[in-house]
Design a protein around this motif. Sequence first.
Motif, short mmCIF file in Angstrom:
data_model
loop_
_atom_site.label_atom_id
_atom_site.label_comp_id
_atom_site.label_asym_id
_atom_site.label_seq_id
_atom_site.Cartn_x
_atom_site.Cartn_y
_atom_site.Cartn_z
N LYS A 186 0.81 -1.22 0.00
CA LYS A 186 0.00 0.00 0.00
C LYS A 186 0.85 1.27 0.00
O LYS A 186 0.45 2.28 -0.59
CB LYS A 186 -0.92 0.01 1.22
CG LYS A 186 -2.00 -1.06 1.20
CD LYS A 186 -2.89 -0.99 2.43
CE LYS A 186 -4.00 -2.03 2.37
NZ LYS A 186 -4.91 -1.94 3.54
N LEU A 187 2.00 1.23 0.68
CA LEU A 187 2.79 2.44 0.90
C LEU A 187 4.09 2.48 0.13
O LEU A 187 4.75 3.52 0.09
CB LEU A 187 3.11 2.57 2.40
CG LEU A 187 1.92 2.56 3.35
CD1 LEU A 187 2.39 2.62 4.80
CD2 LEU A 187 0.97 3.71 3.06
N GLY A 188 4.51 1.35 -0.46
CA GLY A 188 5.79 1.28 -1.13
C GLY A 188 6.81 0.54 -0.28
O GLY A 188 6.76 0.57 0.95
N ARG A 189 7.75 -0.13 -0.95
CA ARG A 189 8.70 -0.96 -0.22
C ARG A 189 9.57 -0.15 0.74
O ARG A 189 10.00 -0.64 1.78
CB ARG A 189 9.61 -1.73 -1.19
CG ARG A 189 8.89 -2.83 -1.94
CD ARG A 189 9.88 -3.86 -2.48
NE ARG A 189 10.69 -4.43 -1.42
CZ ARG A 189 10.27 -5.44 -0.63
NH1 ARG A 189 9.04 -5.93 -0.76
NH2 ARG A 189 11.07 -5.93 0.29
N GLY A 190 9.84 1.11 0.40
CA GLY A 190 10.70 1.91 1.26
C GLY A 190 10.03 2.44 2.51
O GLY A 190 10.68 3.03 3.37
N ALA A 191 8.71 2.20 2.65
CA ALA A 191 7.99 2.73 3.81
C ALA A 191 8.44 2.07 5.10
O ALA A 191 8.42 2.71 6.16
CB ALA A 191 6.49 2.56 3.62
N ILE A 192 8.82 0.79 5.03
CA ILE A 192 9.27 0.06 6.22
C ILE A 192 10.56 -0.67 5.87
O ILE A 192 10.63 -1.39 4.87
CB ILE A 192 8.20 -0.95 6.69
CG1 ILE A 192 6.92 -0.21 7.05
CG2 ILE A 192 8.71 -1.76 7.88
CD1 ILE A 192 5.75 -1.14 7.36
N ARG A 193 11.58 -0.46 6.69
CA ARG A 193 12.88 -1.09 6.46
C ARG A 193 13.00 -2.36 7.27
O ARG A 193 12.57 -2.43 8.43
CB ARG A 193 14.00 -0.13 6.86
CG ARG A 193 14.19 1.05 5.95
CD ARG A 193 15.31 1.93 6.46
NE ARG A 193 16.53 1.16 6.71
CZ ARG A 193 17.56 1.61 7.42
NH1 ARG A 193 17.48 2.81 8.00
NH2 ARG A 193 18.63 0.87 7.58
N THR A 194 13.62 -3.37 6.65
CA THR A 194 13.99 -4.58 7.37
C THR A 194 15.42 -4.43 7.88
O THR A 194 16.32 -4.11 7.10
CB THR A 194 13.91 -5.82 6.47
OG1 THR A 194 12.56 -5.97 6.01
CG2 THR A 194 14.33 -7.08 7.21
N VAL A 195 15.62 -4.61 9.17
CA VAL A 195 16.97 -4.63 9.75
C VAL A 195 17.28 -6.09 10.03
O VAL A 195 16.76 -6.67 10.98
CB VAL A 195 17.04 -3.79 11.04
CG1 VAL A 195 18.44 -3.80 11.60
CG2 VAL A 195 16.57 -2.36 10.76
N HIS A 196 18.09 -6.69 9.18
CA HIS A 196 18.28 -8.14 9.18
C HIS A 196 18.81 -8.63 10.53
O HIS A 196 19.74 -8.07 11.10
CB HIS A 196 19.23 -8.56 8.04
CG HIS A 196 18.66 -8.31 6.68
ND1 HIS A 196 17.63 -9.06 6.16
CD2 HIS A 196 18.96 -7.36 5.73
CE1 HIS A 196 17.33 -8.62 4.96
NE2 HIS A 196 18.12 -7.58 4.68
N GLY A 197 18.15 -9.66 11.01
CA GLY A 197 18.52 -10.25 12.28
C GLY A 197 17.90 -9.57 13.48
O GLY A 197 18.03 -10.06 14.61
N LEU A 198 17.25 -8.41 13.25
CA LEU A 198 16.68 -7.66 14.38
C LEU A 198 15.17 -7.45 14.24
O LEU A 198 14.42 -7.77 15.15
CB LEU A 198 17.39 -6.30 14.50
CG LEU A 198 18.88 -6.35 14.85
CD1 LEU A 198 19.48 -4.95 14.82
CD2 LEU A 198 19.09 -6.99 16.23
N GLY A 199 14.73 -6.88 13.13
CA GLY A 199 13.32 -6.61 13.00
C GLY A 199 13.04 -5.54 11.98
O GLY A 199 13.65 -5.51 10.91
N TYR A 200 12.15 -4.61 12.31
CA TYR A 200 11.69 -3.59 11.38
C TYR A 200 11.77 -2.20 12.01
O TYR A 200 11.63 -2.04 13.21
CB TYR A 200 10.24 -3.85 10.96
CG TYR A 200 10.01 -5.16 10.26
CD1 TYR A 200 10.37 -5.33 8.92
CD2 TYR A 200 9.43 -6.23 10.94
CE1 TYR A 200 10.15 -6.53 8.27
CE2 TYR A 200 9.21 -7.44 10.30
CZ TYR A 200 9.57 -7.58 8.97
OH TYR A 200 9.34 -8.78 8.32
N ARG A 201 11.94 -1.19 11.14
CA ARG A 201 11.84 0.21 11.55
C ARG A 201 11.20 0.99 10.43
O ARG A 201 11.13 0.53 9.27
CB ARG A 201 13.20 0.80 11.89
CG ARG A 201 14.20 0.81 10.74
CD ARG A 201 15.48 1.49 11.11
NE ARG A 201 15.28 2.92 11.28
CZ ARG A 201 16.27 3.77 11.55
NH1 ARG A 201 17.51 3.34 11.69
NH2 ARG A 201 16.04 5.07 11.66
#
Length: 222
Positions: free
Chosen positions: A203-218
């Motif tokens: 809905k918002l675009g892939r850049g709207a939420i970042r994956t921080v590998h091994g940790l989670g999301y921001r």
Amino acid sequence: MESASPRLLLVEDDRALTALLGDLLTEEGYEVDVAGDGQHGLHHALSRDYSVLVVDRGLPVLDGLGLVTRLRAHGVTCPVLLLTARGALNDRVEGLDAGAEDYLVKPFEVAELLARLRALRRRHQDAAVRLPLGQRRWLDVGNRRVLDGDEEIPLSAREFAVLRALAGRPTKVFTRAELLSTAFDHADAPGTVDACIHHLRRKLGRGAIRTVHGLGYRIGTG
């Protein structure tokens, strides 16, 4: 939304002043937590949500400026009122530049302290009605929607809850467990968080939420 009794963190190493202010603030209707140095204040402020912080500048272990700077670096956005014995212009500027919203020089009148705290909370509540999601996009908290310019992007209740958590702490990386406890039933599997993130990105675009590998999301930049 704030509870009926707003929670306040008082970080002050003067025990007599702490006892006095603690009683007065409790009478004013605050739920008051107390820390006697900057390190304990940092721990409290990162562990709980507060409506407002009252922080002495001259703290042991970690001074008030260092505390505020670290809180802002961790994405803690609640308003901070600095207390200090220093009244010089440069000292006030340093405090505001560190991320504090207001500055009160000791000795002060209690009535002024309480009025400033009320004003800080009002301004913070007004600012928190909308949270930025990029250059033209906002999370409208009060109406539970995303605005892209004048256009509304519809979200489910779970999508809104996840996005609200991420946008409210823009520098924090949320684990799946944290997002699960925020927006889902305890019976839901962690994979439902990933599915919700997937739908938000559609809905918002892939850049709207970042994956921080091994940790989670921001939150991302849109």
